[in-house]
Motif scaffolding. Structure first.
Motif, PDB file in Angstrom:
ATOM      1  N   GLY A  48      -1.735 -35.291  -2.158  1.00 42.21           N
ATOM      2  CA  GLY A  48      -1.277 -34.157  -1.997  1.00 42.21           C
ATOM      3  C   GLY A  48      -0.190 -33.804  -1.131  1.00 42.21           C
ATOM      4  N   ARG A  49       0.522 -32.667  -1.435  1.00 40.97           N
ATOM      5  CA  ARG A  49       1.568 -32.443  -0.342  1.00 40.97           C
ATOM      6  C   ARG A  49       1.488 -30.819   0.109  1.00 40.97           C
ATOM      7  N   THR A  50       2.005 -30.670   1.307  1.00 39.93           N
ATOM      8  CA  THR A  50       1.957 -29.319   1.687  1.00 39.93           C
ATOM      9  C   THR A  50       3.226 -28.611   1.408  1.00 39.93           C
ATOM     10  N   VAL A  51       3.248 -27.396   0.785  1.00 35.27           N
ATOM     11  CA  VAL A  51       4.278 -26.751   0.316  1.00 35.27           C
ATOM     12  C   VAL A  51       4.524 -25.556   1.074  1.00 35.27           C
ATOM     13  N   ARG A  52       5.891 -25.323   1.528  1.00 40.50           N
ATOM     14  CA  ARG A  52       5.944 -24.189   2.342  1.00 40.50           C
ATOM     15  C   ARG A  52       7.026 -23.049   1.731  1.00 40.50           C
ATOM     16  N   VAL A  53       6.677 -22.009   1.676  1.00 41.47           N
ATOM     17  CA  VAL A  53       7.638 -21.054   0.706  1.00 41.47           C
ATOM     18  C   VAL A  53       7.826 -19.800   1.823  1.00 41.47           C
ATOM     19  N   ALA A  54       9.308 -19.544   1.617  1.00 41.07           N
ATOM     20  CA  ALA A  54       9.587 -18.272   2.283  1.00 41.07           C
ATOM     21  C   ALA A  54      10.582 -17.275   1.279  1.00 41.07           C
ATOM     22  N   LEU A  55       9.875 -16.233   1.209  1.00 42.62           N
ATOM     23  CA  LEU A  55      10.464 -14.992   0.386  1.00 42.62           C
ATOM     24  C   LEU A  55      11.586 -14.499   0.941  1.00 42.62           C
ATOM     25  N   ARG A  56      12.606 -14.033  -0.077  1.00 39.28           N
ATOM     26  CA  ARG A  56      13.729 -13.289   0.571  1.00 39.28           C
ATOM     27  C   ARG A  56      13.368 -12.273   1.316  1.00 39.28           C
ATOM     28  N   PRO A  57      13.899 -12.074   2.522  1.00 39.58           N
ATOM     29  CA  PRO A  57      13.502 -10.863   3.457  1.00 39.58           C
ATOM     30  C   PRO A  57      13.475  -9.521   2.667  1.00 39.58           C
ATOM     31  N   GLN A  58      14.422  -9.263   1.789  1.00 42.07           N
ATOM     32  CA  GLN A  58      14.539  -7.862   1.083  1.00 42.07           C
ATOM     33  C   GLN A  58      13.463  -7.902   0.084  1.00 42.07           C
ATOM     34  N   ALA A  59      12.690  -8.954  -0.360  1.00 49.86           N
ATOM     35  CA  ALA A  59      11.733  -8.677  -1.325  1.00 49.86           C
ATOM     36  C   ALA A  59      10.777  -7.593  -1.264  1.00 49.86           C
ATOM     37  N   ALA A  60      10.717  -6.827  -2.438  1.00 48.48           N
ATOM     38  CA  ALA A  60       9.419  -5.897  -2.329  1.00 48.48           C
ATOM     39  C   ALA A  60       8.281  -6.656  -2.605  1.00 48.48           C
ATOM     40  N   ARG A  80      10.593 -21.166  -7.949  1.00 50.17           N
ATOM     41  CA  ARG A  80      11.784 -20.256  -7.775  1.00 50.17           C
ATOM     42  C   ARG A  80      11.521 -19.481  -8.990  1.00 50.17           C
ATOM     43  N   ALA A  81      10.857 -19.929  -9.994  1.00 43.65           N
ATOM     44  CA  ALA A  81      10.602 -19.146 -11.050  1.00 43.65           C
ATOM     45  C   ALA A  81       9.805 -17.941 -11.059  1.00 43.65           C
ATOM     46  N   ALA A  82       9.207 -17.674  -9.828  1.00 41.47           N
ATOM     47  CA  ALA A  82       8.341 -16.516  -9.519  1.00 41.47           C
ATOM     48  C   ALA A  82       9.405 -15.462  -9.038  1.00 41.47           C
ATOM     49  N   GLY A  83      10.528 -15.701  -8.688  1.00 37.95           N
ATOM     50  CA  GLY A  83      11.436 -14.723  -8.069  1.00 37.95           C
ATOM     51  C   GLY A  83      11.390 -14.508  -6.813  1.00 37.95           C
ATOM     52  N   ASP A  84      12.400 -13.828  -6.250  1.00 39.30           N
ATOM     53  CA  ASP A  84      12.756 -13.600  -4.749  1.00 39.30           C
ATOM     54  C   ASP A  84      12.189 -14.799  -3.786  1.00 39.30           C
ATOM     55  N   VAL A  85      12.246 -16.098  -4.143  1.00 39.04           N
ATOM     56  CA  VAL A  85      11.963 -17.203  -3.246  1.00 39.04           C
ATOM     57  C   VAL A  85      13.293 -17.524  -2.640  1.00 39.04           C
ATOM     58  N   ASP A  86      13.052 -17.507  -1.271  1.00 42.53           N
ATOM     59  CA  ASP A  86      14.415 -17.871  -0.456  1.00 42.53           C
ATOM     60  C   ASP A  86      14.269 -19.555  -0.386  1.00 42.53           C
ATOM     61  N   THR A  87      13.515 -19.922   0.330  1.00 45.04           N
ATOM     62  CA  THR A  87      13.362 -21.414   0.542  1.00 45.04           C
ATOM     63  C   THR A  87      12.285 -21.888   0.207  1.00 45.04           C
ATOM     64  N   VAL A  88      12.041 -23.334  -0.365  1.00 40.90           N
ATOM     65  CA  VAL A  88      11.004 -24.258  -0.804  1.00 40.90           C
ATOM     66  C   VAL A  88      10.963 -25.254   0.175  1.00 40.90           C
ATOM     67  N   GLU A  89       9.915 -25.913   0.625  1.00 41.95           N
ATOM     68  CA  GLU A  89       9.984 -27.081   1.390  1.00 41.95           C
ATOM     69  C   GLU A  89       8.823 -27.831   0.921  1.00 41.95           C
ATOM     70  N   VAL A  90       9.040 -29.010   0.204  1.00 43.79           N
ATOM     71  CA  VAL A  90       7.678 -29.853  -0.215  1.00 43.79           C
ATOM     72  C   VAL A  90       7.614 -31.040   0.632  1.00 43.79           C
ATOM     73  N   ALA A  91       6.556 -31.046   1.501  1.00 42.08           N
ATOM     74  CA  ALA A  91       6.615 -32.161   2.504  1.00 42.08           C
ATOM     75  C   ALA A  91       5.787 -33.385   1.774  1.00 42.08           C
ATOM     76  N   GLU A  92       6.615 -34.374   1.698  1.00 39.51           N
ATOM     77  CA  GLU A  92       5.900 -35.641   1.153  1.00 39.51           C
ATOM     78  C   GLU A  92       4.970 -36.272   2.347  1.00 39.51           C
ATOM     79  N   GLU A  93       3.944 -36.286   2.449  1.00 35.94           N
ATOM     80  CA  GLU A  93       3.277 -36.947   3.353  1.00 35.94           C
ATOM     81  C   GLU A  93       2.664 -38.341   3.094  1.00 35.94           C
ATOM     82  N   LEU A  94       2.798 -39.280   4.114  1.00 34.96           N
ATOM     83  CA  LEU A  94       2.257 -40.758   3.987  1.00 34.96           C
ATOM     84  C   LEU A  94       0.837 -40.547   3.813  1.00 34.96           C
ATOM     85  N   HIS A  95       0.473 -41.727   2.896  1.00 36.56           N
ATOM     86  CA  HIS A  95      -0.839 -41.547   2.617  1.00 36.56           C
ATOM     87  C   HIS A  95      -1.982 -41.530   3.664  1.00 36.56           C
ATOM     88  N   GLU A  96      -1.793 -42.130   4.682  1.00 33.06           N
ATOM     89  CA  GLU A  96      -2.718 -42.094   5.933  1.00 33.06           C
ATOM     90  C   GLU A  96      -2.743 -40.775   6.550  1.00 33.06           C
TER      91      GLU A  96
END
Lengths: 120, 128, 622
Positions: C152-164, C220-236
């Motif tokens: 599994g990976r940890t995903v971090r998302v930030a929406l655009r500040p002006q998003a409603a 990003r297809a959800a709209g109003d997405v500013d940044t997406v971070e997909v953290a690949e993690e080592l197995h351990e």
């Protein structure tokens, strides 16, 4: 030929405005509905590519209409039209199967962006 | 002139305009905010049955503890803290104009007579 | 090592295992041939045994051991599980529960268990000899790590500040992620995303084979997405991260933390109103930052208090089974929406009212099988407890397909008590509700016997209202009854509408607010002596708050009347106020309610300027 759209809103003003935005961008508005019940019927008849759905409508609200339409056609592409402050309702609509939403007051560019996202 | 046992007094505060509680008796002035705690304030004069000359929001509020929660008593003025020998408090002498059951004791200080109030009896008709 | 410090942990963990024990027993009872329940029960009892031995609770360990022996015999199929055997196991579960409580309380006594132990041994065909020698684990009690999927990976998302409507957008994004794989550990939790403080950044764990680029594209297809971070993690690291790391925290700590944060939220409001007056850019910036931090802290603590309803619901199946058995009824019981979360305090307060409703349903609602068959119903009665997330509240329904409320009997009794006119011939829906929830009415013995319903419904209604919620009853004679408790998701901080009445401000929680409208005075009509307004084809009865609350001079007649539409199930009422001031998060506080206070308030709050305001109770207004 442009995608076929069904516009659902109880206000003529809103229906007109949405239709204008969509038509000028090359979409084909094939029908309108002013209640949730009408929306379901028109959807069955027209099988449009996209539905824009107001949340608060008489007779049956937009969220219940989404539920019914999705029950009928799990691939239905429905774009919710919401007012500010209706967050909880929008969440409910998404959970019911709506694909995206736009927030009033509408900016044509935002509406078209959302439409494109939904149509993929 | 009335007295309360000092041990029962938590704090003395300047009165602030209270928020009215609809339906409550006249003697209940309303709610005030004491550093984040909501306190129901009672107009002491009204509760005793004396004409209250106080405009709400003026005067002084004495916080007393009742069933481990604070209650505010609005009074005209806090005069003094006096030490009185228990023996000098005459037991329940009746005073004109004051219901006897509200009187815990009568005493005097600096030549003036005062009534020590039975706060539980005073508040009972107002707060459950 | 002093093990006493682990007593609380032992108790809570053992209770979890006992719950599992009871559940699996029920499952087993339904299908005696199923192989899974006995294995699960064996594991649960075995774990309790190990923990008890470590704690030095000899009697508990011994009882567990005897139960384990019997289970072992059954597990190997050396003996069939007869109804008598299962009954014995049910009894054992109860005895183990008591023994554990006693042991923790310092009374670890073997004597009261002797009879049961002898019975267990007889059933297992063993003497006192241990069946599984040397299997005791002398280890300290450990929390079982929750098994999680391997990748599994940890995903971090930030929406655009002006998003409603950031909360809705975030939930949309999570739905997109769900199309790629399993999503878990969403932070902040969806409920917190819908609060004011949500700033549009969120994270979750995604178990999916999809490429990071694909994940980002989907989000990003959800709209109003500013940044997406997909953290690949080592197995351990993943293995470490997957283990749910929990600690148990005293609820009082959480309560206190919630109180403090409540104060912080109030202070934030004051700070904001002060800085807006001063117009100092530096100060504004700090105030804004503090505001954001307070918001984040608030949603974290709200989340920490959230508890899935199964923690309370889990004991119901066993309870209903025992009740049904006791009354000689056949009841099929189902729990739905176990995973729905509520504030811990609300959940705790709910337990008793729900037990009450379930008891009623089994005792009076569901008919004996013969009666049901005679009426053409299935012999087995259905009883369902369902939790459902709705807008800004959670609904909990208790429904049965029993006999329903006997309206005639209720009417007769209501007439007798003078609750309705002596010549009244019918009870409307609203009147029925009013009568049933009236204190004193429902406890009337005669009604219980005749109507088969109504013991202490007022208690349930009062409990719901005390939590800022409501109770609704739908009943059809011969078909059954449904009770719906509607509750706020969190207790201490709620979103509310602020309304002005005369010179006073009141807060109305959004839980029951459907919408606000502003009809013109001439659109208001009197229907049956009540002011009403026609709203989208439906008559909406109006309550003028000013008249209800009394107080300062009436406001001058306005061009348009602000009306707050309250909705509780089917019922709607419009509350006319002088002005709508806005929406804000309020911290619910208790106060010493004076005698005579109108029964319209569920608490009070402190507004941004430090002034107290009363919180209106929708149930009281309707």
């Amino acid at each position: 030929m442009g995608h076929r759209v069904l516009v659902c809103d109880d206000a003529i003003f809103m229906r007109t405005m949405i239709s204008d935005i969509l038509t000028s961008a090359g979409y084909d508005v094939v029908g309108e509905a002013e209640t949730g019940v009408q929306a379901i019927e028109r959807y069955r008849d027209l099988r449009p590519d996209l539905v824009t759905m107001d949340i608060v409508m008489p007779d049956m609200g937009g969220i219940d209409a989404v539920r019914e339409i999705v029950k009928d056609d799990p691939n239905a592409k429905i774009l919710m039209c919401s007012a500010m402050g209706q967050q909880a309702l929008v969440v409910e609509a998404i959970q019911a199967g709506a694909k995206d939403f736009v927030v009033k007051p509408f900016q044509p560019s935002r509406v078209l962006e959302a439409v494109q996202r939904v149509l993929g | 002139m009335f007295a309360l046992e000092a041990g029962a007094v938590q704090e003395i505060l300047p009165a602030t305009p209270p928020t009215r509680i609809p339906g409550a008796p006249e003697a209940v002035r309303g709610l005030v905010n004491v550093r984040g705690t909501l306190v129901t304030v009672i107009d002491a004069a009204e509760a005793i049955g004396l004409p209250s000359g106080l405009a709400t929001g003026s005067g002084t509020v004495i916080l007393v503890e009742r069933r481990s929660r604070p209650v505010g008593l609005a009074v005209d003025e806090v005069l003094d803290l006096v030490s009185v020998a228990s023996a000098s408090l005459d037991d329940r002498a009746s005073l004109p104009g004051v219901r006897p059951d509200l009187v815990r004791a009568v005493g005097s200080a600096a030549g003036q007579t005062f009534v020590q109030l039975e706060t539980d009896v005073l508040l009972e008709p107002l707060l459950p | 090592m002093d093990v006493r410090q682990y007593a609380d942990l032992f108790l809570t963990e053992s209770r979890d295992h006992l719950t599992a024990f009871n559940h699996l027993l029920l499952e087993w009872e339904r299908d005696p041939a199923a192989p899974e329940p006995v294995g699960g029960i064996f594991r649960a009892v075995h774990t309790i045994k190990g923990m008890a031995a470590t704690m030095g609770y000899g009697a508990v360990a011994d009882l567990s051991h005897r139960i384990e022996n019997l289970l072992d015999v059954l597990r190997r199929g050396e003996k069939p599980a007869t109804p008598a055997t299962l009954e014995l196991l049910f009894k054992s579960a109860d005895a183990l529960d008591r023994a554990i409580a006693d042991a923790v309380a310092g009374k670890d006594a073997a004597a009261p268990l002797q009879a049961l132990i002898a019975q267990l041994d007889r059933e297992a065909g063993t003497g006192a000899a241990p069946a599984t020698p040397g299997r005791q684990r002398p280890s300290a009690p450990v929390m079982m790590p929750e098994a999680g999927p391997g990748r599994g990976r940890t995903v971090r998302v930030a929406l655009r500040p002006q998003a409603a409507l950031k909360g809705a957008r975030a939930i949309l994004a999570i739905r997109k992620a769900e199309a790629l794989g399993a999503v878990s550990a969403v932070a902040p939790a969806p409920a917190a995303m819908e609060t004011e403080g949500f700033d549009g950044t969120f994270s979750f764990r995604l178990d999916s084979e999809a490429d990071a680029v694909v994940v980002e594209e989907a989000l990003r297809a959800a709209g109003d997405v500013d940044t997406v971070e997909v953290a690949e993690e080592l197995h351990e690291v993943v293995a470490e991260g997957v283990r749910a790391r929990h600690i148990r925290v005293d609820l009082r700590r959480l309560d206190e933390l919630m109180n403090q944060i409540g104060e912080l939220v109030i202070a934030r409001g004051r700070l904001a109103s002060l800085t807006s007056r001063l117009a100092e850019p530096d100060l504004d910036e700090v105030a804004l930052q503090i505001g954001r931090l307070a918001g984040r802290l608030q949603s974290e603590i709200i989340q920490a208090r959230m508890t899935p309803v199964w923690q309370v619901f889990d004991r119901f199946p066993r309870m209903v089974r025992d009740l049904a058995k006791q009354m000689g009824k056949q009841v099929a019981f189902r729990v739905e929406g176990k995973e729905i979360e509520l504030d811990r305090t609300i959940l705790d307060e709910l337990a008793d009212p729900l037990v009450h409703l379930l008891r009623n349903a089994v005792d009076h609602g569901i008919e004996p099988s013969e009666d049901r068959v005679a009426r053409g119903k299935p012999a087995v009665g259905q009883l369902v407890v369902a939790a459902v997330r709705e807008r800004s509240s959670v609904a909990i329904r208790v429904s049965d397909d029993g006999r329903g409320v006997n309206r005639a009997a209720v009417l007769a009794r209501a007439r007798e008590m003078g609750l309705v006119a002596a010549d009244q011939q019918e009870l409307g829906e609203q009147e029925l509700f009013r009568v049933l929830t009236r204190s004193g009415f429902s406890t009337a013995r005669a009604v219980t016997d005749v109507s088969g319903r109504g013991v202490g419904i007022d208690v349930v209604s009062t409990a719901a209202r005390a939590l800022g919620g409501s109770l609704e009853i739908r009943t059809e004679e011969g078909k059954g009854t449904t009770f719906t408790l509607r509750l706020p998701v969190t207790l201490a901080i709620v979103r509310a509408l602020l309304a002005r009445v005369g010179s006073e401000l009141y807060a109305l929680p959004l839980t029951h607010v459907a919408e606000t409208v502003d009809p013109k005075p001439e659109e208001i009509h009197r229907v049956q002596g009540r002011e009403t307004v026609l709203l989208r084809g439906r008559l909406l009865p109006l309550v003028r708050l000013h008249e209800v609350l009394g107080g300062s001079a009436a406001a001058p007649a306005a061009q348009r009347l602000p009306v707050i539409v309250l909705e509780m199930g089917e019922r709607r009422t419009g509350v006319v106020v002088d002005a709508l001031v806005g929406q804000q998060e309020i911290v619910v506080k208790n106060f010493e309610a004076p005698r005579g206070m109108l029964p319209l308030f569920s608490g009070a709050t402190i507004l941004g300027d430090g002034v107290p305001a009363l919180i209106l109770d929708a149930g009281g207004l309707m």
